[in-house]
Design a protein around this motif. Structure first.
Motif, PDB file in Angstrom:
ATOM      1  N   CYS A 126       0.555 -21.518 -42.236  1.00 44.86           N
ATOM      2  CA  CYS A 126       0.779 -20.455 -41.248  1.00 44.86           C
ATOM      3  C   CYS A 126       1.645 -20.997 -40.110  1.00 44.86           C
ATOM      4  CB  CYS A 126      -0.520 -19.879 -40.701  1.00 44.86           C
ATOM      5  SG  CYS A 126      -0.206 -18.698 -39.357  1.00 44.86           S
TER       6      CYS A 126
ATOM      7  N   LEU B  66       6.170 -15.030 -39.647  1.00 43.13           N
ATOM      8  CA  LEU B  66       5.977 -15.893 -40.824  1.00 43.13           C
ATOM      9  C   LEU B  66       7.275 -16.078 -41.592  1.00 43.13           C
ATOM     10  CD1 LEU B  66       2.479 -14.468 -41.712  1.00 43.13           C
ATOM     11  CD2 LEU B  66       3.016 -16.553 -40.467  1.00 43.13           C
TER      12      LEU B  66
ATOM     13  N   GLY C  34      -1.360 -18.720 -47.381  1.00 38.01           N
ATOM     14  CA  GLY C  34      -1.174 -18.520 -45.949  1.00 38.01           C
ATOM     15  C   GLY C  34      -1.749 -17.191 -45.493  1.00 38.01           C
ATOM     16  N   TRP C  35      -1.119 -16.614 -44.465  1.00 36.60           N
ATOM     17  CA  TRP C  35      -1.651 -15.373 -43.906  1.00 36.60           C
ATOM     18  C   TRP C  35      -1.615 -14.249 -44.921  1.00 36.60           C
ATOM     19  CZ3 TRP C  35      -0.028 -10.394 -43.006  1.00 36.60           C
ATOM     20  CH2 TRP C  35      -0.853  -9.646 -42.149  1.00 36.60           C
TER      21      TRP C  35
ATOM     22  N   HIS D 264      -6.695 -18.163 -42.493  1.00 35.00           N
ATOM     23  CA  HIS D 264      -5.516 -17.879 -43.303  1.00 35.00           C
ATOM     24  C   HIS D 264      -4.600 -19.094 -43.417  1.00 35.00           C
ATOM     25  CE1 HIS D 264      -4.542 -16.826 -39.117  1.00 35.00           C
ATOM     26  NE2 HIS D 264      -3.390 -17.391 -39.409  1.00 35.00           N
ATOM     27  N   GLU D 265      -5.181 -20.288 -43.304  1.00 30.60           N
ATOM     28  CA  GLU D 265      -4.436 -21.522 -43.622  1.00 30.60           C
ATOM     29  C   GLU D 265      -5.297 -22.238 -44.648  1.00 30.60           C
ATOM     30  OE1 GLU D 265      -3.867 -23.579 -39.882  1.00 30.60           O
ATOM     31  OE2 GLU D 265      -2.175 -22.312 -39.330  1.00 30.60           O
TER      32      GLU D 265
END
Ligand SMILES: [Zn+2]
Ligand SMILES: [Zn+2]
Length: 340
Positions: free
Chosen positions: A153, A288, A90-91, A65-66
């Motif tokens: 992230c 986040l 991102g996430w 998730h990056e």
């Protein structure tokens, strides 16, 4: 043309190594963007998810998730991104867009987040992924892809609480942990004018922590090492994932102090409740940040020279990379690169 099958690496069951995995690319919704992945950072929360630390992992599970890559296709409702644009995800890849949190611009707190996260259908340890346009970020042109990946992230996770708590006067902050999150937190906190103490269980991280911008370095692994710091910090940013003496960690806070957690300590997690009352302490978390924070963070990092320290490894060596992170040997973030 986009590929007819997505190839990635999945955990097929709890505790297993990742294996090659392929699936049909999902249909694009009107507001979706398909991204051909070039880079993907390996975050400790990927490892937690593989190990089902959060209790929500479904297998097969493709972590990652990056994500950085190039737009390969856009839905009919997307007008501001084009094929070939370099972007990051991102996430978060989706949100419900309806709940009270989405309605007030905080979609990272979406009531439906477990269902709507980037985990659906699969993450970035693959040749391509798909996300809602709202969570696909154009990147500053001179920012290297591996650095952008880590900021998406780890960067936002530490920037968001540091930015929102920056007060204009030079607060004393303790950054707990000098790893993937912590090495970025030190840089952001320095740039935001905190008086920064890096706290690590490893004395050999002192030189690097000071080079990253910490004003002070202290070894913090147990009661004996924490005791001399009693009532020192305005707040603590906990970025670690290892064991610590949380009772004594909290006692390093000044009265009214706050520990903000962005990392996950081993469970169970215990501290002395009496201290919370008599010293008026708080323990809270930060998850986040919203898309506005993400865009601001990318610009801030570019302007202030915040640079994640990365190690590049080919995506095919994902299991070696996971071992390296688990053994605490990554300096500081491994980014997996898709072979062309
Ligand atoms: Zn992460
Ligand atoms: Zn929502």
């Amino acid at each position: 043309m986009f590929e007819s099958v997505v190839k990635g690496y999945a955990a097929n069951a709890l505790g297993q190594e990742l294996e090659q995995f392929s699936y049909d690319p999902p249909e694009l919704n009107d507001h979706d963007v398909r991204v051909s992945v070039t880079h993907c950072g390996l975050c400790f929360s990927d490892i937690h998810a593989i190990d089902d630390y959060y209790g929500i992992t479904t297998f097969p599970f493709v972590p990652g998730h990056e994500i950085v890559g190039h737009v390969s296709e856009v839905g009919t409702g997307v007008s501001d991104l084009r094929k070939g644009d370099r972007v990051g995800i991102g996430w978060q890849g989706r949100s419900c867009a309806k709940c009270e949190w989405c309605s007030k611009g905080e979609p990272h707190l979406c009531a439906d987040i477990a269902e709507m996260g980037v985990w659906t259908p699969y993450g970035g340890f693959s040749s391509s992924t798909t996300a809602d346009r709202r969570f696909v970020y154009p990147l500053p042109s001179s920012m290297p892809s591996e650095m952008a990946a880590v900021l998406l992230c780890a960067g936002i996770a530490v920037y968001s609480p540091l930015r929102s708590r920056a007060s204009g006067h030079r607060q004393k902050i303790g950054i707990v942990g000098v790893g993937g999150l912590g090495h970025l937190a030190i840089q952001f906190a320095h740039a935001l004018d905190y008086d920064v103490t890096a706290l690590s269980s490893s004395p050999d991280k002192e030189e690097e922590a000071l080079a990253l911008g910490a004003d002070h370095f202290r070894v913090a692994r147990d009661k004996e090492s924490l005791k001399p710091m009693k009532f020192t910090f305005d707040w603590l940013l906990y970025t670690g994932h290892g064991k610590s003496d949380f009772t004594w960690l909290l006692r390093t806070l000044k009265k009214n102090g706050v520990m903000v957690m962005v990392g996950f300590p081993p469970q169970p997690f215990a501290f002395e409740p009496v201290d919370l009352v008599v010293y008026q302490l708080a323990v809270t978390g930060s998850f986040l940040g919203n898309p506005k924070d993400m865009r601001e963070m990318l610009t801030f990092a570019q302007e202030r020279g915040i640079k994640p320290r990365t190690e590049l490894m080919p995506m095919s060596r994902v299991n070696d990379a996971i071992r390296r992170v688990k053994e605490g040997r990554a300096r500081y973030r491994i980014v997996l690169v898709n072979e062309p």
